[in-house]
Every structure is written in structure tokens, then in C-alpha cells.
Design a protein around this motif. Structure first.
Motif, PDB file in Angstrom:
ATOM      1  N   ASP A 161       0.840  -1.187   0.000  1.00 13.02           N
ATOM      2  CA  ASP A 161       0.000   0.000   0.000  1.00 13.02           C
ATOM      3  C   ASP A 161       0.881   1.244   0.000  1.00 13.02           C
ATOM      4  O   ASP A 161       1.993   1.240   0.532  1.00 13.02           O
ATOM      5  N   TYR A 162       0.347   2.327  -0.557  1.00 10.92           N
ATOM      6  CA  TYR A 162       1.101   3.574  -0.622  1.00 10.92           C
ATOM      7  C   TYR A 162       1.573   4.002   0.764  1.00 10.92           C
ATOM      8  O   TYR A 162       2.734   4.405   0.939  1.00 10.92           O
ATOM      9  N   GLY A 163       0.693   3.922   1.761  1.00  7.76           N
ATOM     10  CA  GLY A 163       1.067   4.330   3.105  1.00  7.76           C
ATOM     11  C   GLY A 163       2.228   3.530   3.665  1.00  7.76           C
ATOM     12  O   GLY A 163       3.134   4.074   4.310  1.00  7.76           O
ATOM     13  N   GLU A 164       2.230   2.228   3.409  1.00  9.41           N
ATOM     14  CA  GLU A 164       3.326   1.385   3.876  1.00  9.41           C
ATOM     15  C   GLU A 164       4.639   1.779   3.189  1.00  9.41           C
ATOM     16  O   GLU A 164       5.708   1.783   3.812  1.00  9.41           O
ATOM     17  N   ILE A 165       4.541   2.083   1.897  1.00  9.73           N
ATOM     18  CA  ILE A 165       5.739   2.473   1.143  1.00  9.73           C
ATOM     19  C   ILE A 165       6.350   3.748   1.718  1.00  9.73           C
ATOM     20  O   ILE A 165       7.567   3.824   1.950  1.00  9.73           O
ATOM     21  N   ILE A 166       5.505   4.740   1.967  1.00 11.73           N
ATOM     22  CA  ILE A 166       6.006   6.026   2.470  1.00 11.73           C
ATOM     23  C   ILE A 166       6.562   5.876   3.877  1.00 11.73           C
ATOM     24  O   ILE A 166       7.616   6.449   4.220  1.00 11.73           O
ATOM     25  N   ARG A 167       5.897   5.088   4.700  1.00 11.45           N
ATOM     26  CA  ARG A 167       6.403   4.899   6.065  1.00 11.45           C
ATOM     27  C   ARG A 167       7.761   4.196   6.043  1.00 11.45           C
ATOM     28  O   ARG A 167       8.709   4.617   6.725  1.00 11.45           O
ATOM     29  N   GLU A 168       7.869   3.136   5.267  1.00  7.27           N
ATOM     30  CA  GLU A 168       9.086   2.333   5.255  1.00  7.27           C
ATOM     31  C   GLU A 168      10.258   3.060   4.615  1.00  7.27           C
ATOM     32  O   GLU A 168      11.397   2.962   5.090  1.00  7.27           O
ATOM     33  N   ARG A 169       9.988   3.828   3.549  1.00  9.42           N
ATOM     34  CA  ARG A 169      11.060   4.397   2.757  1.00  9.42           C
ATOM     35  C   ARG A 169      11.424   5.836   3.129  1.00  9.42           C
ATOM     36  O   ARG A 169      12.512   6.301   2.794  1.00  9.42           O
ATOM     37  N   ILE A 170      10.513   6.545   3.816  1.00  9.08           N
ATOM     38  CA  ILE A 170      10.776   7.956   4.125  1.00  9.08           C
ATOM     39  C   ILE A 170      10.570   8.270   5.603  1.00  9.08           C
ATOM     40  O   ILE A 170      11.466   8.794   6.268  1.00  9.08           O
ATOM     41  N   LEU A 171       9.398   7.945   6.140  1.00  9.33           N
ATOM     42  CA  LEU A 171       9.091   8.355   7.517  1.00  9.33           C
ATOM     43  C   LEU A 171      10.017   7.695   8.525  1.00  9.33           C
ATOM     44  O   LEU A 171      10.580   8.373   9.407  1.00  9.33           O
ATOM     45  N   ASP A 172      10.171   6.376   8.442  1.00  6.51           N
ATOM     46  CA  ASP A 172      11.020   5.683   9.408  1.00  6.51           C
ATOM     47  C   ASP A 172      12.494   6.099   9.291  1.00  6.51           C
ATOM     48  O   ASP A 172      13.133   6.400  10.318  1.00  6.51           O
ATOM     49  N   PRO A 173      13.078   6.160   8.091  1.00  4.55           N
ATOM     50  CA  PRO A 173      14.478   6.608   8.007  1.00  4.55           C
ATOM     51  C   PRO A 173      14.714   8.027   8.518  1.00  4.55           C
ATOM     52  O   PRO A 173      15.810   8.334   9.003  1.00  4.55           O
ATOM     53  N   LEU A 174      13.678   8.883   8.421  1.00  2.00           N
ATOM     54  CA  LEU A 174      13.839  10.263   8.888  1.00  2.00           C
ATOM     55  C   LEU A 174      13.372  10.452  10.333  1.00  2.00           C
ATOM     56  O   LEU A 174      13.358  11.575  10.836  1.00  2.00           O
ATOM     57  N   GLU A 175      12.978   9.344  10.984  1.00  2.64           N
ATOM     58  CA  GLU A 175      12.517   9.375  12.380  1.00  2.64           C
ATOM     59  C   GLU A 175      11.311  10.300  12.547  1.00  2.64           C
ATOM     60  O   GLU A 175      11.170  10.986  13.563  1.00  2.64           O
ATOM     61  N   MET A 176      10.440  10.292  11.542  1.00  5.04           N
ATOM     62  CA  MET A 176       9.195  11.067  11.587  1.00  5.04           C
ATOM     63  C   MET A 176       8.117  10.201  12.237  1.00  5.04           C
ATOM     64  O   MET A 176       7.135   9.779  11.606  1.00  5.04           O
ATOM     65  N   SER A 177       8.281   9.948  13.535  1.00  5.69           N
ATOM     66  CA  SER A 177       7.454   8.960  14.229  1.00  5.69           C
ATOM     67  C   SER A 177       6.029   9.430  14.479  1.00  5.69           C
ATOM     68  O   SER A 177       5.135   8.610  14.728  1.00  5.69           O
ATOM     69  N   ASP A 178       5.780  10.733  14.434  1.00  8.83           N
ATOM     70  CA  ASP A 178       4.432  11.238  14.668  1.00  8.83           C
ATOM     71  C   ASP A 178       3.613  11.371  13.381  1.00  8.83           C
ATOM     72  O   ASP A 178       2.426  11.695  13.441  1.00  8.83           O
TER      73      ASP A 178
END
Length: 539
Positions: A168-185
Motif C-alpha cells: 500500500d502507498y502508506g506502507e511504502i512512504i512509512r518504510e522508505r521515508i518516515l522511518d528513516p527520517l525518524e518522523m514517528s508522529d
């Protein structure tokens, strides 16, 4: 007090003046350099009814800033050899089809809004059918040469990501951008599960007329969305983390998200949009401008009830994010914040607090003065110490400027449309208000105009259950049909035959409207770029 503290104090004063002028419910702002957060401030209410203040943990929908996240994910696949930016889209989505007499549309074209396709009216709750419905439209310009902002184009890109990665798009963005940038919120999809963490979005009470600060605000229509054109909710602090990655040209805190080469592709000056909204140049999900001699990249965002602006000064290494939960001008705030930060960093005098313009003070008020008449109606305009006063049915109303030869009139008879003026030889000679047309003594043109009799069926007020663009009016004026949006924008309709019209004079415009279902001499349905609207009972 240090120069930087003075700058932050002045910024807070500017924010408050903007909040009062535009009746902004709540706001969050973060400023960062390449290494760390340097300022975080919140103001106003996350929930006006409960008087709950905005806090740093409040989520705001960031809207089209999300397009840069989509671009990063696609460039990552490009670098991995799993996506070719210049191959036809239907090599990745075989069912994708847009009728066209031109060459194939590629991911490169969609990333830069140069595919020659419609903007999209957000008439579905997810991406696939809206993309499928593109086969009912037509690409009207060769790919790569004409900028026409397209949300549905970015929906296509999201589907390409999902197809290649089988996620899913949301999973892709979380895995590839949010988590590496520590955007936990940050959340990559707007769902009911996150609603309690979000600031309440607000819109004006009236959705069918030009907005005004005097109009009350009400909670905006809530909707879930997970599409790649704008579905991310974030905090100001998390977005500062994202800005630091942009300022470091793709470098995250632990690893690179993009190589230097890929970031250069993303931030290249691909196309000149030719409008006031999308900057001097557009790249891949980014606006690119020159400001005070510096390269500034970023994007704005607009959702139902939420507005945002992100700016990154690539030369100075400074970035600002502004998130608001109602109507306002977040980009004005972000630009002033950057100016303050630059000046403070170099020990220069801080820019003065901008004076809020008085919309009733009209520099060229005298040009509009005179009496305007049409059949059965008239009004007069006078210049009274720089104010343009409308005299109508015994009342005096100051006009408020909304653009070139365009004014807001705070009177119930003028509520649904802006008052516009036309010129001949540089002189103001005519006035337009919706379907109404009036001329003054300087007008020397024709006073009657022909139009095809079948056009009589089309004027009216049309509505859809679409929170993004809920209604519009069609008017017949001076022998020309016009589509008038609630906010006041007017576009002429150009007949193409069989009840179909192009929206706008530009022959490259792909936007179309079709009128059909005639009952008692009136068209009951108007389909605007695939979204059906229906004649409503209100004028």
C-alpha cells in the motif's frame, strides 16, 4: 535579547496579525537549519468549540506537500533500476489509458505535471476509478511541454509504486521515508484512527460564494484518503526533519534517501508553470524559485480544512514549515519567516513587520468611477479619499480589492459573485457580476450579442457531493458561457460540439464540461472532467 530572539518575537507578532486578519483557527510553525530545529511555535486552537489549543503534537494534513514524498519514493525505485522515468506509464499499469494523438505519457511527465491531462476533481474516495476514468478524457498537449497541475496524475504515480512494490502507498512512504527520517508522529494516510490526534479542520460556512473574513468558520467535511497526491498528516516538528533532509540534498540522519544525482533530478527546473500559484519553475513534486538571490524549493498544500506551506532556502540552509487548520496564507508567513532568519543569521537589520493591506484602499479608484447601467438596474461608483464606494439602491458600500479589476462587495445582492470590470483602450467601460453586464458612458461597443439557442438550457447552479469542489455556476453573459467557481474565479466555455465545452481559452486545456439530461428546457446534469454535478434549486 539576541538578534535571533528578536526575529522570533517579530515572527510571532506577524503570525498573530495574520491570524486576526484571516481568522485562522490554529497554526503550527517550525524553522530549521541543516542540523537542528531552531524554532517551534504554535498559536490558536486545534478545536475552536472546545477551546483546545494547538500543541506541538497536533497533526495537520499537509496536502500537496505529499507530492514530494511520492517523487522521492519513485526516484528511489529509479535508482534501484526498478522504474524508468521515461518509459510509458502503461508498461507499469497496463490498464492505464488516456486517448491522445500525441506520444505516450511517462512517469517523468506526471511528476512534472506535463502529461497534458486533467487536474482531477477528487470525485472518488480512492485512486483506481479516477485513474480508470481518464479514458473518458483526452490529452490535449504533447507530453512534456505544457504545465497543467494534475492531482490525478500523482494518483497514477501512487498506483505505479503500489504495483512495483506490492505494498500500500502508506506502507511504502512509512518504510522508505518516515522511518528513516525518524518522523514517528507522521501518518501516511488520513484515517478515522488518527482523527483524535488531529487539529479540527475549518472552512467558511458558505461554500457557494467568495469567502470573506466576516463569514463564520465551521468544521470542514471529514474524509479519509490514502492517495499519492496528498494523504499525509504530520506535525511541524516532524516536517522540520523532512526539511533537513531536503536541505542536505537527500541525506537523512542515518543514511541517504536519495543520491546527489537523484536529488538533482527532483529539484531541476523542468517547466515554467506560467501561473502565480506554482512558482517560477516546477521539478518533481517541488516548486523551484529564486528569492533574494537564493534558490528556494518547496511546495504548498491545500486539503478540506487544512492549508500548508514548506520552503527550503538551499543556499542559506534554512527551512520553514507552516501548518494551519483553516483558510489563510501560510506561504506569506513562511516567506516572512525565511526573511527574518536570513537577516538574523547575518546580523543584518530585521525586516519590518509587514503592514496588512487595507483592501478598501484602492490606488486607482478614480478609474472605475461613473454610473453603470443595464436593463432595469444601475449602480454608481465614486472615489472618496481612495475608497471606491458603490452606491446601490440608496446604500453606500466600500469595495474590497481582490485582484486586477476585481472586487468583493459586502452586500447581499452581490454575495454570490465578485464584481469585475472590463476595459477599452485602457479605460474602464463595463462591469460584470455573474450573468449581469452593465456599461458606463465610456463604453462604445455593441450592446446585443447572439448565442446558439441551445445554450439557454445550460445556465444555473450545479452541485455534487464532492467536498473538494462542491458547486459552481454557469452563466450566459455577452453571448458567452462562463463557469464561475464559488471563490470567484471565472473561466469561459468554448463549444466543441454535442453539448461539450472546453473550460478556458487555452487550446491546450484538457478540462471539459458536458451538459445533458434536458428536462423542461434545462440541462439537469453537467459533468466536469469526469465528475457529475446536478442542477440545484438555488440560484
Amino acid at each position: 535579547m539576541t538578534r535571533q530572539q528578536e526575529a522570533f518575537s517579530l515572527l510571532d507578532a506577524f503570525i498573530e496579525s495574520q491570524r486576526q486578519a484571516a481568522c485562522i483557527p490554529g497554526l503550527a510553525l517550525a524553522a530549521t537549519d541543516r542540523e537542528q530545529l531552531i524554532h517551534l511555535t504554535t498559536a490558536g486552537f486545534a478545536d475552536q468549540a472546545a477551546q483546545t489549543p494547538v500543541t506541538p503534537s497536533c497533526l495537520f494534513e499537509i496536502g500537496s506537500i505529499s507530492k514530494s514524498f511520492t517523487a522521492i519514493a519513485l526516484l528511489q525505485l529509479h535508482e534501484a533500476g526498478r522504474l524508468e522515468l521515461h518509459r510509458p506509464v502503461n508498461e507499469y499499469l497496463p490498464w492505464f489509458h488516456v486517448p491522445s494523438r500525441y506520444g505516450p505519457i511517462t512517469p517523468h511527465h506526471l511528476l512534472s505535471h506535463t502529461g497534458g491531462i486533467i487536474c482531477g476533481t477528487e470525485f472518488t474516495t480512492e485512486a483506481r476509478y479516477e485513474v480508470w476514468a481518464l479514458r473518458e478524457t483526452e490529452a490535449t498537449a504533447p507530453p512534456g511541454v505544457f504545465f497543467h497541475y494534475s492531482n490525478v496524475g500523482y494518483k497514477v504515480l501512487g498506483l505505479i509504486l503500489e504495483t512495483i512494490l506490492e505494498q500500500d502507498y502508506g506502507e511504502i512512504i512509512r518504510e522508505r521515508i518516515l522511518d528513516p527520517l525518524e518522523m514517528s508522529d507522521t501518518e501516511p494516510a488520513i484515517t478515522h484512527e488518527i482523527r483524535k490526534r488531529m487539529a479540527v479542520g475549518y472552512e467558511p460556512l458558505y461554500d457557494d460564494r467568495p469567502p470573506h473574513p466576516s463569514h463564520p468558520l465551521i468544521p470542514a467535511t471529514w474524509l479519509e484518503t490514502g492517495t499519492a497526491d496528498g494523504s499525509i498528516a504530520s506535525t511541524a516538528e516532524d516536517m522540520a526533519r523532512y526539511l533537513r533532509m531536503l536541505l542536505k540534498r537527500g541525506q537523512g540522519p542515518r543514511k541517504r534517501l536519495l543520491s546527489e544525482e537523484a536529488f538533482a533530478l527532483m529539484s531541476q527546473r523542468l517547466i515554467e508553470p506560467g501561473d502565480e500559484e506554482h512558482g517560477a519553475f516546477y521539478g518533481y513534486g517541488l516548486v523551484i524559485e529564486q528569492e533574494e538571490g537564493h534558490m528556494v524549493i518547496g511546495h504548498s498544500g491545500g486539503m478540506v480544512g487544512y492549508y500548508s506551506s514548506m520552503l527550503a532556502d538551499m543556499d542559506e540552509g534554512l527551512g520553514v514549515i507552516v501548518l494551519i487548520n483553516g483558510p489563510g496564507k501560510p506561504t506569506d508567513i513562511a516567506r516572512f519567516a525565511l526573511r527574518l532568519l536570513r537577516a538574523a543569521r547575518h546580523g543584518q537589520p530585521l525586516p519590518s513587520l509587514p503592514l496588512l493591506p487595507d483592501p478598501t484602499r484602492i490606488q486607482n479608484a478614480a478609474e472605475y468611477c461613473g454610473t453603470y447601467r443595464s436593463e432595469g438596474e444601475s449602480f454608481a461608483l465614486t472615489d472618496e479619499d481612495g475608497q471606491l464606494i458603490l452606491h446601490y439602491r440608496g446604500e453606500r458600500v466600500p469595495l474590497e480589492q481582490r485582484g486586477t479589476d476585481c472586487f468583493y462587495v459586502a452586500h447581499p445582492h452581490f454575495a454570490h459573485f465578485l464584481l469585475r470590470f472590463g476595459r477599452q483602450g485602457g479605460e474602464v467601460v463595463e462591469a460584470f457580476h455573474g450573468p449581469w453586464w452593465a456599461v458606463n458612458e465610456r463604453y462604445s461597443g455593441p450592446i446585443s450579442f447572439d448565442h446558439p439557442p441551445e445554450w439557454e438550457a445550460y445556465p444555473g447552479h450545479y452541485r455534487a457531493h464532492n467536498p473538494w469542489f462542491s458547486n459552481f455556476r454557469i452563466v450566459l453573459r455577452k453571448g458567452q458561457l462562463w463557469l464561475i467557481a464559488p471563490q470567484g474565479e471565472e473561466q469561459p466555455l468554448v463549444e466543441l460540439g454535442d453539448g461539450v465545452f472546453r473550460v478556458g481559452m487555452d487550446e491546450r486545456s484538457p478540462e471539459r464540461i458536458r451538459f445533458d439530461t434536458l428536462i423542461n428546457g434545462q440541462a439537469v446534469r453537467a459533468t466536469l472532467s469526469c465528475c457529475p454535478y446536478y442542477r440545484t434549486f438555488t440560484a
